[in-house]
Design a protein around this motif. Sequence first.
Motif, short mmCIF file in Angstrom:
data_model
loop_
_atom_site.label_atom_id
_atom_site.label_comp_id
_atom_site.label_asym_id
_atom_site.label_seq_id
_atom_site.Cartn_x
_atom_site.Cartn_y
_atom_site.Cartn_z
N TRP A 263 0.84 -1.20 0.00
CA TRP A 263 0.00 0.00 0.00
C TRP A 263 0.87 1.25 0.00
N HIS B 73 0.58 4.02 -2.90
CA HIS B 73 -0.07 5.29 -2.60
C HIS B 73 0.88 6.42 -2.23
N THR C 31 -7.33 6.85 3.05
CA THR C 31 -6.83 5.68 2.30
C THR C 31 -6.22 4.65 3.25
N LEU D 38 -7.56 0.67 4.03
CA LEU D 38 -6.69 -0.50 4.02
C LEU D 38 -6.76 -1.25 5.35
#
Length: 196
Positions: free
Chosen positions: A55, A59, A170, A174
């Motif tokens: 992640w 990101h 975000t 997750l």
Amino acid sequence: MPSSALRRALTDTGEPPLRPLPDEVSELLEELAAPPRLAAHLRAVHDVAWSLADWLEKHHPEVGFDREAALFGAAVHDIGKTIHREELSGPGSAHEQAGYELLVSQGIDANRARFARTHAAWGADVGIEDLLVSIADKVWKAKRVTDLEQLLVDRLAVASGQPPWEVFLTLDDLLDRIAAAADGRLAFQASHPVDG
């Protein structure tokens, strides 16, 4: 030769499927005759750390972090419980310093061994890698720690220039997805004996 229970904890797929530990760590756990439950726990946390690292790379590619160090740290963070086995099923922090010392005595560089100490005592002075290990060690069982998560959000917001709320959204998404599979990871860990 490792016990069959330890070998099973290191190799069973699990549900959800868990990635194997790095070979270096599996070999060390076998050499130390680690409790099977510890090996299962380390696999669960390592697997979650892998998801967190994926992640972060996707990101926040602008954030430099040592992925290999974070994954190694997740794989060994509780290794001191090979010495303080009572802390496998009860509270305690003696395993933290003991784990660091054990890793260093096994030839592991102090910088890589630090995760045994930092996984439970995070602060503003720890690195991104340490925060990933600490978060993985909580969220694998669906535990959320606001102060810990906020440290990571703040670091990522500064590095990316994004507003903290955007980073949080975000990350929160997750962590919710990871936490949703906690029952499977908990069952995997519980299916392996404390003594092996």
